[in-house]
Write an enzyme that holds these catalytic residues in place. Structure first.
Site, PDB file in Angstrom:
ATOM      1  CG  HIS A   1      -1.683  -1.235   1.451  1.00 42.89           C
ATOM      2  ND1 HIS A   1      -2.915  -1.505   0.886  1.00 42.89           N
ATOM      3  CD2 HIS A   1      -1.354  -2.336   2.168  1.00 42.89           C
ATOM      4  CE1 HIS A   1      -3.319  -2.712   1.265  1.00 42.89           C
ATOM      5  NE2 HIS A   1      -2.386  -3.242   2.037  1.00 42.89           N
TER       6      HIS A   1
ATOM      7  CB  SER B   1      13.196  23.224 -14.181  1.00 40.95           C
ATOM      8  OG  SER B   1      12.487  24.434 -14.225  1.00 40.95           O
TER       9      SER B   1
ATOM     10  CE  LYS C   1      11.317  19.906 -10.771  1.00 43.01           C
ATOM     11  NZ  LYS C   1      10.268  20.595 -11.502  1.00 43.01           N
TER      12      LYS C   1
ATOM     13  CD  GLU D   1       8.703  12.818 -15.290  1.00 42.22           C
ATOM     14  OE1 GLU D   1       7.808  13.371 -14.667  1.00 42.22           O
ATOM     15  OE2 GLU D   1       9.660  13.445 -15.791  1.00 42.22           O
TER      16      GLU D   1
END
Ligand code: ARG
Length: 465
Positions: free
Chosen positions: A156, A277, A283, A290
């Site tokens: 979970h 970024s 970043k 992704e």
């Protein structure tokens, strides 16, 4: 260009309709298969004395020259032909004259396209399989390097029990091994030759289907001409297997994305597989992982498209089926590119052992072992579970880990606690005591990795190009 089917039809096809009907820009990538299939067909026609040996030789050398010229770039595949089959036949006739017109005896584009696609997919399956093999080898190396690196195992997405990164990564090797196994099955379903089914009903010529299929390396021939030209089950099985591969890739990418975040901080990707970024200097974005996760949708889309193309199609060939190749080729490229990029991305990532260990320590993931300690001292499991739960609550309140909780505090919960309890809840011991087959102990993982290595050695074949 002239239509192959000029004769019956008169008048011009509307230009927009002609463009819409054409598939050459998609199916041109099967030119090798188309030409090799045609060479085998000419061989068979000559052997069966359906055409003369001279005509066949003429056809074969013409086809070989076309193959060579496309390979070398001297012949460009012209998109004014309807499809690759038409193109090859038209160029052949341009080059060798009348004999070129004999090639299509006892054949139709319906069995020809099914043949080409099966030949093409055989190669792609081998290619994907060898990329999977390579990925499993990379994962196994990482597992070996992190075999004792403790981290929280989750259920979970809540910290559950201690595992090691080596064990966690080996779980993915298992998935990819199953993917290889599935591809083997798809290879066998694909490796059946439809050539000789002709348009739909077979032929009156005395062809030798077994001979033609065997020179093309097929394992068997299709046994019903109507099924032979309209069967695309192999495409559906292929895309199902590719979808499962992408599902596995998306799961590992999702975990790596989470682990690379500040919140987890378990791994850091090499700069070669991240981007920055444009406005936030801090970043480091896991774009590659992704994208693999995102591209999974495209492959699922291809599977659904293929299933829907075939749904309710009456026998036999229908032009709907021309749509099969666009989705198959796109899914193939997506999977091959994803596999190609993920392997080095994993091999070059840095593992932050201390962060993983800290997360493991703070997660009370040895609470089960604390309960087991009491069980071994004769306490029924349910009571031991309750006592351990109360200790965890107290630790949370006091901002302590189970290891930091003092013996006297333990004793307030049960007189059975002794100083050996610290050994029992030591994370290293917790992991190494789980020595069941497939468990987290050092030895169990060594055995698991050996197993993976052994199965992964099997070879399906190697890529043509
Ligand atoms: N381009 C077609 C396809 O990809 C080849 C078969 C065409 N057959 C026909 N009878 N129109 O499906």
């Amino acid at each position: 260009m002239n239509k192959l089917w000029a004769g019956r039809a008169s008048g011009k096809v509307d230009e927009i309709a002609e463009d819409f009907n054409s598939s050459i820009n998609i199916d041109k990538r099967m030119y090798r298969e188309d030409i090799k299939g045609s060479i085998a067909h000419a061989e068979m026609l000559a052997r069966q004395k359906i055409i003369s040996r001279e005509s066949a030789d003429n056809i074969i050398s013409g086809l070989k020259s076309i193959l060579q010229d496309i390979d070398s770039g001297t012949l460009e595949i012209n998109s004014s032909s309807e499809d690759i089959h038409t193109f090859v036949e038209q160029i052949l006739t341009e080059r060798i004259g009348e004999d070129g017109k004999k090639l299509h005896t006892a054949r139709s584009r319906n069995d020809q396209v099914a043949l080409d696609l099966r030949m093409y997919l055989r190669e792609q399956i081998i290619c994907i399989d060898s990329s999977l093999k390579h990925l499993i080898n990379c994962l196994n190396d990482c597992s070996r390097n992190t075999i004792d690196d403790i981290m929280p195992g989750y259920t979970h997405l809540q910290r559950a029990q201690p595992v090691t990164l080596g064990h966690h990564l080996a779980a993915y090797s298992m998935m990819f091994l199953r993917d290889r196994e599935r591809l083997k099955h798809v290879y066998n379903t694909t490796n059946i030759s439809p050539i000789g089914c002709c348009a739909l009903a077979g032929t009156t010529y005395t062809i030798d289907r077994d001979f033609e299929s065997s020179i093309l390396g097929f394992y068997d021939i299709s046994r019903n001409s109507m099924d032979g030209v309209s069967d695309r089950d192999f495409c559906i099985e292929y895309l199902s297997s590719l979808s499962i591969i992408m599902m596995h890739l998306s799961r590992i990418c999702e975990e790596l994305i989470l682990w690379s975040s500040w919140e987890f901080g378990y791994i850091e990707f090499s700069n070669s597989y991240t981007t920055g970024s444009s406005i936030m200097p801090q970043k480091k974005n896991p774009d590659i992982a992704e994208l693999i996760r995102g591209k999974t949708g495209r492959v699922y889309g291809a599977l659904i498209a293929m299933l829907t193309i075939q749904k309710s199609l009456p026998l036999t060939y229908n032009k709907d089926m021309q749509e099969d190749k666009a989705c198959i080729f796109d899914a193939t490229d997506t999977v091959i590119n994803s596999l190609r990029v993920i392997a080095p991305m994993i091999s070059t990532m840095t593992v932050k052992k201390e962060r993983m260990l800290l997360a493991a320590k703070e997660g009370f993931i040895n609470a089960t072992d604390l309960a087991d300690y009491l069980v071994k001292k004769g306490v029924p499991f349910r009571n031991a579970y309750k006592i351990s739960g109360e200790i965890v609550s107290e630790c949370i309140e006091k901002h302590l880990t189970l290891e930091e909780f003092s013996l006297s505090s333990y004793k307030k919960h049960s007189e059975l606690f002794d100083s050996d309890l610290y050994d029992a809840i030591d994370l290293k011991n917790c992991v190494n005591r789980r020595n069941s087959v497939g468990g987290t102990s050092h030895q169990a993982i060594v055995d698991e990795l050996k197993y993976i290595e052994k199965i992964n050695k099997e070879e399906m074949g190697c890529c043509d190009d």
